[in-house]
Design a protein around this motif. Sequence first.
Motif, PDB file in Angstrom:
ATOM      1  N   UNK A 285       0.830  -1.206   0.000  1.00 36.30           N
ATOM      2  CA  UNK A 285       0.000   0.000   0.000  1.00 36.30           C
ATOM      3  C   UNK A 285       0.863   1.254   0.000  1.00 36.30           C
ATOM      4  N   UNK A 286       1.909   1.257   0.808  1.00 41.38           N
ATOM      5  CA  UNK A 286       2.830   2.399   0.815  1.00 41.38           C
ATOM      6  C   UNK A 286       3.509   2.555  -0.545  1.00 41.38           C
ATOM      7  N   UNK A 287       3.943   1.441  -1.101  1.00 42.08           N
ATOM      8  CA  UNK A 287       4.624   1.494  -2.397  1.00 42.08           C
ATOM      9  C   UNK A 287       3.705   2.076  -3.462  1.00 42.08           C
ATOM     10  N   UNK A 288       2.453   1.659  -3.467  1.00 38.60           N
ATOM     11  CA  UNK A 288       1.492   2.185  -4.448  1.00 38.60           C
ATOM     12  C   UNK A 288       1.263   3.681  -4.238  1.00 38.60           C
ATOM     13  N   UNK A 289       1.143   4.107  -2.987  1.00 40.39           N
ATOM     14  CA  UNK A 289       0.944   5.526  -2.702  1.00 40.39           C
ATOM     15  C   UNK A 289       2.141   6.350  -3.146  1.00 40.39           C
ATOM     16  N   UNK A 290       3.338   5.821  -2.930  1.00 41.80           N
ATOM     17  CA  UNK A 290       4.539   6.545  -3.359  1.00 41.80           C
ATOM     18  C   UNK A 290       4.579   6.667  -4.880  1.00 41.80           C
ATOM     19  N   UNK A 291       4.337   5.572  -5.570  1.00 44.27           N
ATOM     20  CA  UNK A 291       4.377   5.616  -7.035  1.00 44.27           C
ATOM     21  C   UNK A 291       3.300   6.548  -7.588  1.00 44.27           C
TER      22      UNK A 291
END
Length: 341
Positions: A285-291
């Motif tokens: 979820x964090x990775x998706x938000x960052x991207x």
Amino acid sequence: MRALAVLTVRNEAAFVLEWLAHHQAVGFTDFLVFSNDCDDGTDAMLDRLQALGHLTHIRNDGPHEGGVQWTALKTADAHPLVKQADWILVLDIDEFVNIHTGDHTLPALFAALPEATAIPLTWRLFGNAGVVRYADAPVTAQFTRAAPAVMHWPWRAAMFKTLFRNDGTYRKLGVHRPRNPDDAKLADARWFDGSGRALPPLFARQRIFSDYRRDNYGLVQLNHYPLGAMESYIVKRDRGRVNVADLLGMDYWIERNFNIAEDTSINSLAPARDAQISALMADSELADLHRSAVVWRKRRFDDLMQQEPFRALFGRLLMAPPSQPVSLNAARFMTEFANRS
């Protein structure tokens, strides 16, 4: 030892993970983060980081009496994290604590200055270095050209943020220094600069900038990256300034775009920072938000460039040479007039 960093952000999700990972490596144990009016998912990212136990997030939706940041700090004054902290520092997303003693962490700094009530962390301005395009890479690794260790002008180059002991000497947070001192305790307050020198009593009551005539970075400095890539500067102008109504323009750029010295000292914590970024990005979820935030920044820049004021500013950035420090005599000439006003 509980060390608290207080942060206010808007539309900065692309930079949050690096900032957090670095300051976790430095030794901050708690983070109190305020967000407002976010379009890029910064608030959602902070919610996720809170759910994972990395920070405490408060939506600072307003009304913002006295300004967005001041509203946040007034709220923070009463927060349990502030009450529990042993040391507190108010930071911005483009400011990174850079400790030069021991293992480059807060405990090492406190061991070097055991009597300190407060330590003003003087800015070291890092310039744009001709970087045009925004890239999804650590700011601290991309921008390594900085102002010289001694900068006579502008006076803003010597501004600081104050790392202070939460022992009751000061009862309220401030942007650059703690406020509302307890007069009974103030007489015993000890302030030391970033090179470990004892400062005069004036600093315990006022001042937001260090002595610009000497190097203040022997033990610690505050790496300040106010410009970033030219594309990022355009998006930053769109976001707006925190405590003033003026739009970012060439004046702000020229007073901060110094690229005289190479300073890679912050890389001492790069392995720990990168390991923590990897751990954070392991959360899908964090990775998706960052991207998503990275994509948002690129699209926002494209949208802004359809507007003449932003396009014109970008053209001026492309044409402007790096700023040059003025001589000591020129700085004295300027400060003489400033002192008359």
